[in-house]
Write a protein that holds these residues in place. Structure first.
Motif, mmCIF file in Angstrom:
data_model
loop_
_atom_site.group_PDB
_atom_site.id
_atom_site.type_symbol
_atom_site.label_atom_id
_atom_site.label_comp_id
_atom_site.label_asym_id
_atom_site.label_seq_id
_atom_site.Cartn_x
_atom_site.Cartn_y
_atom_site.Cartn_z
ATOM 1 N N GLU A 1 4.326 29.648 3.452
ATOM 2 C CA GLU A 1 5.187 28.951 4.400
ATOM 3 C C GLU A 1 4.486 27.721 4.961
ATOM 4 N N ARG A 2 3.174 27.833 5.186
ATOM 5 C CA ARG A 2 2.441 26.673 5.695
ATOM 6 C C ARG A 2 2.397 25.564 4.644
ATOM 7 N N LEU A 3 2.162 25.932 3.391
ATOM 8 C CA LEU A 3 2.129 24.935 2.320
ATOM 9 C C LEU A 3 3.471 24.226 2.189
ATOM 10 N N VAL A 4 4.534 24.987 2.179
ATOM 11 C CA VAL A 4 5.865 24.387 2.052
ATOM 12 C C VAL A 4 6.185 23.531 3.271
ATOM 13 N N GLY A 5 5.838 24.009 4.457
ATOM 14 C CA GLY A 5 6.097 23.225 5.660
ATOM 15 C C GLY A 5 5.352 21.906 5.652
ATOM 16 N N PHE A 6 4.105 21.951 5.197
ATOM 17 C CA PHE A 6 3.298 20.726 5.105
ATOM 18 C C PHE A 6 3.923 19.758 4.112
ATOM 19 N N ALA A 7 4.291 20.258 2.940
ATOM 20 C CA ALA A 7 4.853 19.389 1.903
ATOM 21 C C ALA A 7 6.184 18.783 2.346
ATOM 22 N N ARG A 8 7.011 19.578 2.967
ATOM 23 C CA ARG A 8 8.310 19.061 3.413
ATOM 24 C C ARG A 8 8.146 18.037 4.532
ATOM 25 N N ARG A 9 7.206 18.265 5.434
ATOM 26 C CA ARG A 9 6.980 17.282 6.493
ATOM 27 C C ARG A 9 6.466 15.971 5.882
ATOM 28 N N ALA A 10 5.550 16.065 4.914
ATOM 29 C CA ALA A 10 5.049 14.861 4.257
ATOM 30 C C ALA A 10 6.186 14.103 3.586
ATOM 31 N N GLU A 11 7.093 14.820 2.942
ATOM 32 C CA GLU A 11 8.228 14.177 2.285
ATOM 33 C C GLU A 11 9.159 13.536 3.319
ATOM 34 N N GLU A 12 9.445 14.254 4.381
ATOM 35 C CA GLU A 12 10.316 13.714 5.430
ATOM 36 C C GLU A 12 9.720 12.459 6.055
ATOM 37 N N CYS A 13 8.402 12.415 6.168
ATOM 38 C CA CYS A 13 7.724 11.273 6.792
ATOM 39 C C CYS A 13 7.661 10.060 5.873
ATOM 40 N N MET B 1 0.840 -1.189 0.000
ATOM 41 C CA MET B 1 0.000 0.000 0.000
ATOM 42 C C MET B 1 0.882 1.249 0.000
ATOM 43 N N ARG B 2 0.524 2.209 -0.828
ATOM 44 C CA ARG B 2 1.193 3.504 -0.829
ATOM 45 C C ARG B 2 0.281 4.534 -0.161
ATOM 46 N N PHE B 3 0.907 5.544 0.459
ATOM 47 C CA PHE B 3 0.158 6.556 1.186
ATOM 48 C C PHE B 3 0.537 7.943 0.689
ATOM 49 N N ALA B 4 -0.481 8.768 0.448
ATOM 50 C CA ALA B 4 -0.274 10.156 0.037
ATOM 51 C C ALA B 4 -1.108 11.057 0.935
ATOM 52 N N VAL B 5 -0.885 12.364 0.814
ATOM 53 C CA VAL B 5 -1.616 13.334 1.606
ATOM 54 C C VAL B 5 -2.264 14.358 0.685
ATOM 55 N N SER B 6 -3.299 14.996 1.189
ATOM 56 C CA SER B 6 -3.987 16.054 0.458
ATOM 57 C C SER B 6 -3.856 17.363 1.213
ATOM 58 N N TYR B 7 -3.615 18.437 0.468
ATOM 59 C CA TYR B 7 -3.548 19.768 1.064
ATOM 60 C C TYR B 7 -4.685 20.587 0.491
ATOM 61 N N SER B 8 -5.596 21.009 1.350
ATOM 62 C CA SER B 8 -6.784 21.734 0.925
ATOM 63 C C SER B 8 -6.635 23.213 1.237
ATOM 64 N N THR B 9 -6.492 24.047 0.212
ATOM 65 C CA THR B 9 -6.372 25.484 0.482
ATOM 66 C C THR B 9 -7.646 26.084 1.074
ATOM 67 N N ALA C 1 10.173 23.263 -3.632
ATOM 68 C CA ALA C 1 10.551 23.199 -2.214
ATOM 69 C C ALA C 1 10.781 21.776 -1.732
ATOM 70 N N THR C 2 10.612 20.792 -2.605
ATOM 71 C CA THR C 2 10.771 19.377 -2.232
ATOM 72 C C THR C 2 11.645 18.684 -3.269
ATOM 73 N N GLU C 3 11.992 17.439 -2.980
ATOM 74 C CA GLU C 3 12.882 16.703 -3.873
ATOM 75 C C GLU C 3 12.285 15.404 -4.399
ATOM 76 N N ARG C 4 11.487 14.709 -3.581
ATOM 77 C CA ARG C 4 11.003 13.383 -3.966
ATOM 78 C C ARG C 4 9.490 13.286 -4.049
ATOM 79 N N LEU C 5 8.787 14.182 -3.396
ATOM 80 C CA LEU C 5 7.339 14.092 -3.268
ATOM 81 C C LEU C 5 6.668 14.128 -4.645
ATOM 82 N N LEU C 6 5.848 13.119 -4.932
ATOM 83 C CA LEU C 6 5.102 13.113 -6.180
ATOM 84 C C LEU C 6 3.981 14.135 -6.116
ATOM 85 N N LEU C 7 3.555 14.603 -7.278
ATOM 86 C CA LEU C 7 2.600 15.697 -7.375
ATOM 87 C C LEU C 7 1.292 15.201 -7.963
ATOM 88 N N GLY C 8 0.151 15.602 -7.340
ATOM 89 C CA GLY C 8 -1.126 15.097 -7.803
ATOM 90 C C GLY C 8 -2.246 16.112 -7.697
#
Length: 269
Positions: free
Chosen positions: A17-29, A1-9, A72-79
């Motif tokens: 800064e909040r968007l970037v922080g969220f994306a970077r935390r998701a990538e780090e996790c 199973m793969r897991f992704a996250v959604s960011y709802s503006t 702002a990220t390196e590996r996180l896939l975009l959807g």
């Protein structure tokens, strides 16, 4: 199973800064990717799921949001969940999507398209609401054609051109997933898509019927099956999703610590 996250503006706001922080935390996790939604405009009286939608909800442009996240990220896939395909001209969209894929080094892997369910939105962009499904079918074909080579031609009900070239091309063939909550969406996913991402308000029997329709329409055994899930989903529930054929779960939360706890619970890489 793969897991992704959604960011709802609409829920979390447009603070960069909040968007970037969220994306970077998701990538780090270790989450696979990040999804963002789309609405072009909202009109008075528009409802979703029987509930009237406020007209002041803030929906950022999904491709602009993902470009910002990519930088702002390196590996996180975009959807996208979902890009309202009938409201975009596919010749212009082909360029935008390919550019994002190249600039992100091939990370636009979770593109999900849908039709939209608000007639006022269709009217605002000059699209006949009743024909948006046929328009989306043609748009998918046009996108893939423009990404396939050069000097390509197309003649359909909504789009027509001859001898066009559109560069850049995506770094690899872009998967196109189809979102929706109807059997028509399931058939579209099977006929033209690389995966299915159904909505949340379906009975278990209808979910199973739609996924079977996707599979039988496609004749393929490599389609991806994405579903929404709670951030509090348990390992037993994940096993049940897997038994239904689900390959990816998308969760959402404004709490960065919850992302960390989720990642530890499922030992994400």
């Amino acid at each position: 199973m793969r897991f992704a996250v959604s960011y709802s503006t609409p829920a979390y706001g447009m603070d960069p800064e909040r968007l970037v922080g969220f994306a970077r935390r998701a990538e780090e996790c270790g989450f696979e990717g990040l999804y963002v939604p789309e609405h072009v405009v909202l009109s008075q009286g528009a409802t979703f799921g029987g509930v009237q939608m406020p007209t002041d909800l803030v929906y950022g442009d999904p491709l602009e949001l993902l470009t910002f996240v990519a930088g702002a990220t390196e590996r996180l896939l975009l959807g996208t969940a979902v890009l309202l395909l009938p409201y975009h001209h596919p010749v212009v969209l082909a360029k935008r999507l390919a550019t994002l894929d190249v600039l992100s080094k091939g990370r636009l892997r979770l593109l999900t398209v849908g039709l939209g369910s608000l007639p006022g939105e269709a009217q605002a962009v000059g699209v006949d609401y009743a024909s948006r499904g046929r328009r989306a079918d043609e748009a998918i074909d046009v996108l893939r054609l423009l990404w396939s080579g050069e000097d390509v031609s197309y003649s359909g009900e909504f789009f027509e051109f001859e001898g066009l070239s559109s560069f850049p091309h995506p770094l690899a063939p872009l998967p196109i997933h189809v979102g929706g909550s109807s059997r028509a969406a399931a058939r579209r996913a099977g006929a033209r898509g690389d995966g299915y991402f159904p909505g949340g308000a379906l009975t278990p029997d209808e979910r199973a019927a739609q996924w079977e329709l996707v599979r039988t329409t496609s004749g393929r055994d490599d389609l991806e099956y994405t579903r929404w899930a709670s951030i509090e989903v348990t390992p037993d529930a994940v096993a049940a999703y897997e038994a239904q054929g689900v390959t990816r779960l998308v969760v959402t939360t404004p709490d960065l610590d919850e992302l960390t706890h989720f990642a530890k619970r499922f030992q994400l890489p």
